[in-house]
Design a protein around this motif. Structure first.
Motif: not given
Length: 478
Positions: A243-248, A379-385, A356-361, A415-418
């Motif tokens: 539940n912390h978004g993306l790792s470093v 507001f859960y969508r705001l965990k990533v850029k 970012s190139l990819v992320g919630p609009r 389910n984020y991955s590069f």
């Protein structure tokens, strides 16, 4: 039923193999007839075979990426878009490969002629394969089990694919489980539509126990758990949701991709952006760019930049999304919006690190507040850029409801991955040619909320005890 599915998979595999072999055969002809004779050091026999096999593998990779082999699943026009794009990408990669083999460029005309022939082959294959599939397997007869939320919107959506789904019956949960279990036997599958978790899970278990095909509308909690790590340190299985978004490391890789791709994109698109700027300015003399405050990670505001597609002072009466027949959109803006070219200046936002190139609009704060009144979890969508494109843009539409948009974006976050970023970037190219993706909201709507969305957040009833383990299977029929 299991044998029927086995036969279906076999038929789809055979049909897909036909087009791949046909396109590989076209390349083999061009290679042996033209390019092989020009290569400075030509291959021996097995080397030629390997090159043709590599072509087929690359073709399969791009075709699967864009969904060009999904006979019976996608519409004909979608398969055509996907297969055409896959063919073009494959031929570009192959031409570069031939260039490396020869150590210099060779004439590109044979590859262009081959691409034209392959597109014609694809058209014939799509028509033939869809005809064969429809003859053997008609639309699947389904029963909708619903509760307080009316399934009318879902039924209307599924009616657009009458070739694949046929809603033959609906039943309210008040009919009782025993009666509904009996009704299930008369259909080829059931749709469990937005029921409370406890009730939903009982029907889900019944379907699993009796091998009944089941389509489930996932809840927000399902999607969060779908991205969890599985822990097997004990004899009791555990799911870990960080539940912390993306790792470093993920953020670092994502930023590197953003800088590289946006920098190259700005250079390549500069002549086109200059032309668009001239056209926008020439139409009504107003400003070329449209700047607006939007929200990104953790609710931070930034100034988004787009080519202006509406008349000046288009929001003097308040913020609202564009509608299907919006009189505020200029003729130049209509073309830009249909081709998504109004988004090009956002490459500068990406390069600067605001997006970012990819992320919630990114949403504007006024509309965000409206959505949160009915859907506090938005507001859960705001965990990533915020992103230039995203999961909800590839698999949804401009007028997708906030509840569905949230679920799509959450699936991306959890389910984020590069590789997922790369896939979505490639998939974004395909939606440029799909008009319905940029379709506005209804003329009477100020935003994408519908009356049925007002119960979305309240109907979660998350008990956390018996949730579907892999909600990703809901969006894509196996």
């Amino acid at each position: 039923m299991s044998k029927r599915e086995d036969y279906k998979r076999l038929i789809v595999f055979c049909l897909a193999s036909i087009i791949i072999l046909a396109q590989a055969a076209a390349f083999a002809y061009v290679w042996y007839d033209y390019y092989r004779g020009l290569i400075f050091e030509p291959f021996w026999r097995k080397g030629n075979w390997v090159l043709i096999a590599i072509y087929a593998l690359i073709d399969v990779m791009f075709a699967k990426l864009y969904g060009g082999l999904r006979v019976g699943y996608l519409k004909k026009i979608d398969i055509f878009y996907s297969l055409t794009l896959a063919t073009i990408c494959t031929n570009i990669v192959t031409y570069l490969q031939i260039t490396l083999i020869n150590r210099w460029f060779l004439p590109v005309a044979p590859m262009l002629e081959m691409t034209g022939v392959q597109i014609i082959m694809a058209l014939l294959w799509i028509w033939g394969s869809q005809y064969i599939y429809a003859k053997i397997y008609g639309a699947r007869k389904l029963l909708v089990i619903y509760g307080e939320k009316n399934p009318g919107d879902l039924i209307q959506k599924m009616k657009t694919r009458r070739d694949k789904y046929e809603i033959c019956g609906t039943v309210h949960v008040d009919r009782g489980e025993e009666e509904i279990h009996r009704m299930m036997e008369e259909y080829e599958g059931v749709i469990i539509w937005d029921l409370p978790s406890e009730t939903r899970n009982r029907y889900l278990k019944f379907c699993f126990a009796n091998s009944i095909r089941c389509y489930v509308s996932p809840k927000i909690s399902d999607i969060i758990l779908a991205g969890s790590d599985r822990i097997h340190l004990f004899d009791t299985p555990l799911l870990l949701s960080r539940n912390h978004g993306l790792s470093v490391e993920q953020r670092a890789m994502k930023r590197l991709l953003d800088i590289l791709v946006s920098g190259i994109g700005i250079i390549i698109a500069s002549p086109l952006m200059l032309l668009i700027a001239v056209l926008v300015k020439a139409y009504d003399g107003g400003p070329v760019f449209y700047r607006q405050n939007r929200l990104t990670t953790d609710g931070r505001e930034f100034r988004i930049c787009k080519f202006r597609s509406m008349c000046v002072d288009s929001e003097k009466n308040g913020a609202r999304l564009a509608s299907k027949h919006d009189s505020r959109i200029t003729p130049v803006g209509m073309v830009l919006r249909n081709l998504h070219l109004d988004e090009l200046p956002q490459l500068f936002n990406v390069f600067a690190g605001d997006m970012s190139l990819v992320g919630p609009r990114p949403e504007r704060s006024e509309i965000m507040r409206e959505y949160e009144k009915e859907l506090p979890e938005f507001f859960y969508r705001l965990k990533v850029k915020a992103g230039l494109t995203g999961y909800a843009q590839v698999y949804g539409k401009y007028n997708t409801t906030p509840y569905d948009k949230l679920k799509l974006d959450l699936y991306y976050i959890e389910n984020y991955s590069f590789l997922l970023d790369l896939k979505l970037l490639f998939m974004t190219v395909k939606i440029f040619f799909q008009k319905e993706v940029s379709e506005g909201v209804e003329d009477t709507q100020m935003n994408a909320l519908k009356s049925s969305d007002t119960v979305s957040g309240l109907q979660e009833e998350e008990d956390g005890s018996e949730l579907a383990e892999d909600v990703s299977k809901v969006e894509e029929e196996e």
